[in-house]
Motif scaffolding. Structure first.
Motif, PDB file in Angstrom:
ATOM      1  N   GLY A  75     -19.243 -23.776 -21.506  1.00  0.00           N
ATOM      2  CA  GLY A  75     -18.189 -23.594 -22.240  1.00  0.00           C
ATOM      3  C   GLY A  75     -17.666 -22.177 -21.885  1.00  0.00           C
ATOM      4  N   GLY A  76     -18.015 -21.796 -20.947  1.00  0.00           N
ATOM      5  CA  GLY A  76     -17.676 -20.232 -20.578  1.00  0.00           C
ATOM      6  C   GLY A  76     -18.413 -19.316 -21.196  1.00  0.00           C
ATOM      7  N   TYR A  77     -19.394 -19.599 -21.872  1.00  0.00           N
ATOM      8  CA  TYR A  77     -20.353 -18.743 -22.670  1.00  0.00           C
ATOM      9  C   TYR A  77     -21.423 -18.220 -22.035  1.00  0.00           C
ATOM     10  N   ARG A  78     -21.716 -16.958 -21.785  1.00  0.00           N
ATOM     11  CA  ARG A  78     -22.994 -16.412 -21.206  1.00  0.00           C
ATOM     12  C   ARG A  78     -23.654 -15.525 -22.057  1.00  0.00           C
ATOM     13  N   ILE A  79     -24.718 -15.522 -22.222  1.00  0.00           N
ATOM     14  CA  ILE A  79     -25.736 -14.529 -22.885  1.00  0.00           C
ATOM     15  C   ILE A  79     -26.440 -13.515 -22.228  1.00  0.00           C
ATOM     16  N   ASP A  80     -25.948 -13.119 -20.921  1.00  0.00           N
ATOM     17  CA  ASP A  80     -26.437 -12.282 -19.999  1.00  0.00           C
ATOM     18  C   ASP A  80     -27.074 -10.918 -20.587  1.00  0.00           C
ATOM     19  N   SER A  81     -25.929 -10.466 -21.687  1.00  0.00           N
ATOM     20  CA  SER A  81     -25.934  -9.271 -22.144  1.00  0.00           C
ATOM     21  C   SER A  81     -25.579  -9.213 -23.473  1.00  0.00           C
ATOM     22  N   ARG A  82     -25.647  -7.955 -24.108  1.00  0.00           N
ATOM     23  CA  ARG A  82     -25.022  -7.924 -25.542  1.00  0.00           C
ATOM     24  C   ARG A  82     -23.623  -8.132 -25.492  1.00  0.00           C
ATOM     25  N   GLU A  83     -22.808  -7.459 -24.545  1.00  0.00           N
ATOM     26  CA  GLU A  83     -21.543  -7.575 -24.607  1.00  0.00           C
ATOM     27  C   GLU A  83     -21.032  -9.152 -24.517  1.00  0.00           C
TER      28      GLU A  83
END
Length: 842
Positions: A75-83
């Protein structure tokens, strides 16, 4: 837009099925506020100050990163970082800092839209966990420094050379320098090393897969030189033939190479046996060994060709994908099987990674298939570690394979060398420096030792025998063995080699040493030389055989059909050695005294059979049903001559019969008879006029067969009268029960735990019973008149490398009987073979 509106748009999209799996839903730029009813259902935010690392990070790791971390962005969503976590994906902002009730993430984890829930699979978040997420968002979305859920940098990949630790011993083995530091850090005092007898047995089995012959063991025990263990290791490594045969088991398991099984009959699988044996006997440098498998020659292409399965198969089992899986697992310690079907849920590998490598082996564009559903996409061609270099996607397949081989074997690839030395460590010590051995992204319990061994391996020209010598002469290898339960049921701490079970092949070869009953015929012809450790040296048969058939022109134009050939002979006493070597163009069945001995269908191969159990004192006869096939290699119908099907045919046979100094050898010659009748060819007392004289075609070396003059000597040396080693034959019921795999999958470590099937086979198996019975008979024939004490001592020395204790000797004498009885000898052989001292490598 309402949630229902979002679902309506999603249903219009061709990829709606997969979008339903996404964490953040469809490609929209906003979301409606929660209704009053939904707001009332929200759990309250946690009332305390939330600790990100202790309370939020575990939730994200357990429920989110499988789809949105470690390089994945559904879905184009990444939780790599806070941003990126705040930013969201295709649906827009996922978190509004300070406003959890306005954050789309909370709506998703609450599951207000049953078709768009996070997580889509697995355990849903509890109300307490949602309350923690709400408090975290309301408190400003704190994120601890250094925390990332992005794709991790690979470990054990880049070559690294640590410094050798200092040692008070001038000539200390480098392995022990690292292990001394390890023991000090673990506060372990290393015990004394094992005695010479234990060490010799351990090293013989590890280098050659054989028990130490009693005379060689006694010579080693009597040696007073301080470096005798190092000398023994070097001498065993110099036994190129037995070394190669033993290590074929190791590599056959990993390279999926076998002598029969799925795919071999219909051309869907190809052996690499001759290439593999030649590579091992010559100790081919490992980088070249790998290169010739990754970018194969015709002799080595069976590994990457894989198995062409019959019928409809999963897309993850195409030959190209098999090549990607097998190259990654065997040489890089990476398991791509999950990623061959979908993005892996257990590690960071993606479908695109697997198809990027598989595509290198494809003749054309390779469409990605997700869980057997075509995606319409192709992956960029690349190695699984693009850090090591690029693959030119515009190059042809041959050029791509050459680039891939160069990439994997380049000096900068520290994973190749680490994976190999780790496999050797696991084989000799029972537990790898990295575990499991096929997950080389795991950290090592001794990083510096692993890295140093890998670099030293490369420094010495990728010489496998150099690494083996280094490991087997280390003090660490010579420590007393420890039970697996002592070290594997808790956090691993090295204290010494783990007790290991013999492999199926080692056990069977050990039985051959005890019983003198091995396999009669290898599955493949290899250019073996024979040697004093393994196959026995043999004398040249005292006859010169001839090629024979029923027609004088058979060497060029024999009719397709079946010919029966027979010879009668007499033996004054039963031979203690009786072997028959047969070559036949095309196929044959061999019988002795009406009992079937064996058959063969490869006219380029010498078949060896032990016929001693079929012989009797006085008159005997040997009969061969020989078939000259049609030019298309099909069998002709029985009794039907087909004009125009003439092609070469012939039989060449040598029988080597010995009873002490009494030589009773014979071969195929003018004394044989032939017949076309099938009714009584294998019956005794056939009327002499029933058989016509054969036609002698010519000498052994005649064309079109051009067989070496010493073909029988070579074949007998290779087999040692039924002492062909277990690694060179197709698996029988005993080997299968003892854990030899079918090799349809890559096997890097065999299971070590005993099974019920093994227990049944060892206590009541027909194959083992047959071996022991024949072995007892043979031993009594060879040691005619020996006392029960002498027989017991010989068996103990051969099986266990020691003399029996007084109590053992007394029990053995009683068991054997005086005079010695076959049943008693057989029982003692079985009792010795069942001892842990025999079956285990201590």
């Amino acid at each position: 837009m309402t949630a229902a509106g979002r679902l309506d748009l999603a249903a219009m999209n061709h990829w709606s099925h997969w979008i339903a799996l996404l964490l953040v839903g469809t490609s929209l730029s906003g979301k409606a506020a929660l209704t009053a009813e939904q707001l009332a259902q929200l759990p309250p935010p946690a009332a305390h100050k939330v600790n990100f690392s202790q309370e939020i990070k575990p939730i994200l790791e357990a429920s989110c990163i499988k789809c949105h971390g470690r390089g994945r962005d559904r879905g184009g969503y990444r939780i790599d970082s806070r941003e990126t976590t705040i930013q969201g994906g295709h649906s827009g902002e996922a978190i509004v800092p300070g406003q959890s009730a306005e954050s789309y993430l909370i709506e998703l984890v609450m599951g207000f839209d049953p078709d768009n829930v996070m997580p889509q699979k697995g355990t849903k978040l509890t109300r307490e966990q949602v309350g923690l997420l709400r408090a975290w968002i309301d408190q400003g979305v704190a994120w601890d420094a250094g925390v990332s859920f992005g794709k991790r940098e690979p470990i054990n990949l880049v070559a690294r050379r640590p410094e050798l630790p200092a040692s008070r011993e001038r000539d200390a083995n480098p392995v022990d320098r690292f292990m001394d530091a390890y023991f000090a850090a673990q506060k372990i005092k290393a015990p004394r090393i094992v005695d010479d007898r234990t060490y010799a047995r351990r090293v013989y089995l590890d280098v050659l897969g054989l028990l130490p012959p009693p005379e060689e063991l006694e010579e080693f025990l009597a040696d007073k030189r301080g470096d005798k263990r190092a000398r023994l290791v070097r001498r065993l490594l110099a036994d190129n033939e037995n070394y190669a045969i033993h290590w074929m088991t190791f590599w056959n398991d990993m390279l999926r190479n076998d002598y029969r099984g799925t795919g071999y009959i219909d051309g869907g699988r190809k052996q690499i046996t001759h290439w593999l044996y030649a590579a091992l006997v010559r100790n081919m440098p490992y980088d070249r060994f790998v290169a010739e498998l990754v970018d194969p020659k015709p002799e080595s292409e069976g590994f990457t060709k894989g198995i062409v399965w019959r019928g409809v198969v999963n897309a993850s089992q195409t030959p190209q994908m098999q090549a990607a899986q097998n190259v990654s697992q065997v040489f890089m310690g990476v398991n791509l099987k999950c990623a061959s079907c979908h993005d892996s849920f257990i590690d960071d590998w993606t479908l695109a990674d697997a198809y990027g490598l598989a595509g290198i082996y494809s003749d054309g564009p390779l469409e990605m298939v997700l869980c057997d559903k075509p995606t319409g996409k192709t992956a960029a061609l690349r190695f699984i570690y693009p850090q090591l270099g690029e693959i030119d996607s515009q190059a042809d397949k041959a050029a791509r394979l050459k680039q891939l081989a160069q990439l994997i074997t380049h000096r900068q690839d520290g994973r190749l060398t680490r994976t190999f030395v780790n496999r050797l460590w696991q084989k000799f010590f029972g537990h790898g420096l990295v575990e499991p051995v096929d997950e080389m992204e795991n950290p090592s319990w001794n990083v510096d030792l692993l890295d140093w061994l890998a670099e030293d391996f490369a420094d010495h020209g990728y010489d496998a025998k150099h690494v083996i010598e280094l490991l087997l002469t280390s003090r660490a290898y010579q420590l007393p063995s420890v039970a697996a339960t002592e070290v594997l049921e808790k956090e691993f701490v090295f204290r010494g080699p783990i007790v290991r079970r013999m492999s199926a092949e080692q056990f069977r070869d050990a039985l051959t040493a005890v019983t003198r009953i091995g396999y009669a015929t290898p599955a493949v012809n290899l250019p073996l030389e024979g040697g004093k450790t393994g196959a026995k040296a043999t004398q040249t048969p005292a006859v010169t055989p001839k090629w024979i058939w029923n027609e004088p022109d058979a060497a060029s134009k024999a009719k397709a059909g079946t010919v029966y050939l027979r010879k009668e002979f007499s033996v004054a006493e039963l031979p203690t050695e009786a072997a028959v070597v047969v070559r036949c163009d095309n196929t044959f069945q061999l019988q002795v005294n009406g009992q079937r001995v064996g058959d063969g269908d490869d006219h380029t191969r010498s078949y060896v059979f032990d016929i001693r159990s079929r012989l009797k004192e006085g008159a005997n006869f040997i009969a061969v049903r020989a078939v000259n096939r049609l030019p298309n290699n099909a069998d002709p119908k029985e009794g039907e001559a087909v004009p125009g099907t003439e092609n070469p045919a012939g039989l060449l046979l040598v029988a080597r019969l010995r009873a002490g100094a009494n030589i009773m050898d014979f071969g195929s010659d003018e004394s044989w008879g032939w017949s076309s009748r099938a009714d009584d060819w294998n019956r005794p007392q056939v009327s002499p006029d029933r058989w016509q004289p054969v036609a002698v075609l010519g000498d052994v070396t005649m064309p079109p067969w051009n067989v070496p003059a010493n073909f029988a000597q070579q074949a007998l040396a290779r087999t040692g009268y039924g002492e062909v080693r277990a690694a060179l034959v197709a698996a029988d019921s005993l080997q299968v029960a003892l854990g030899r795999p079918n090799r349809e999958q890559v096997i890097t470590v065999r299971a070590s735990a005993a099974t019920t099937l093994q227990a049944l086979e060892l206590t009541n198996g027909a194959e083992l019973s047959h071996i022991l019975g024949r072995g007892a008979e043979k031993l009594l024939a060879e040691q005619n008149g020996a006392s029960s004490s002498d027989l017991a001592k010989e068996l103990y020395w051969t099986a266990l490398g020691r003399s029996p204790t007084p109590k053992e000797l007394s029990a053995a004498r009683e068991l054997i009987g005086q005079p010695a009885q076959r049943s008693g000898v057989e029982d003692l052989m079985w009792a010795l073979a069942m001892l842990p001292e025999f079956q285990l490598i201590y």
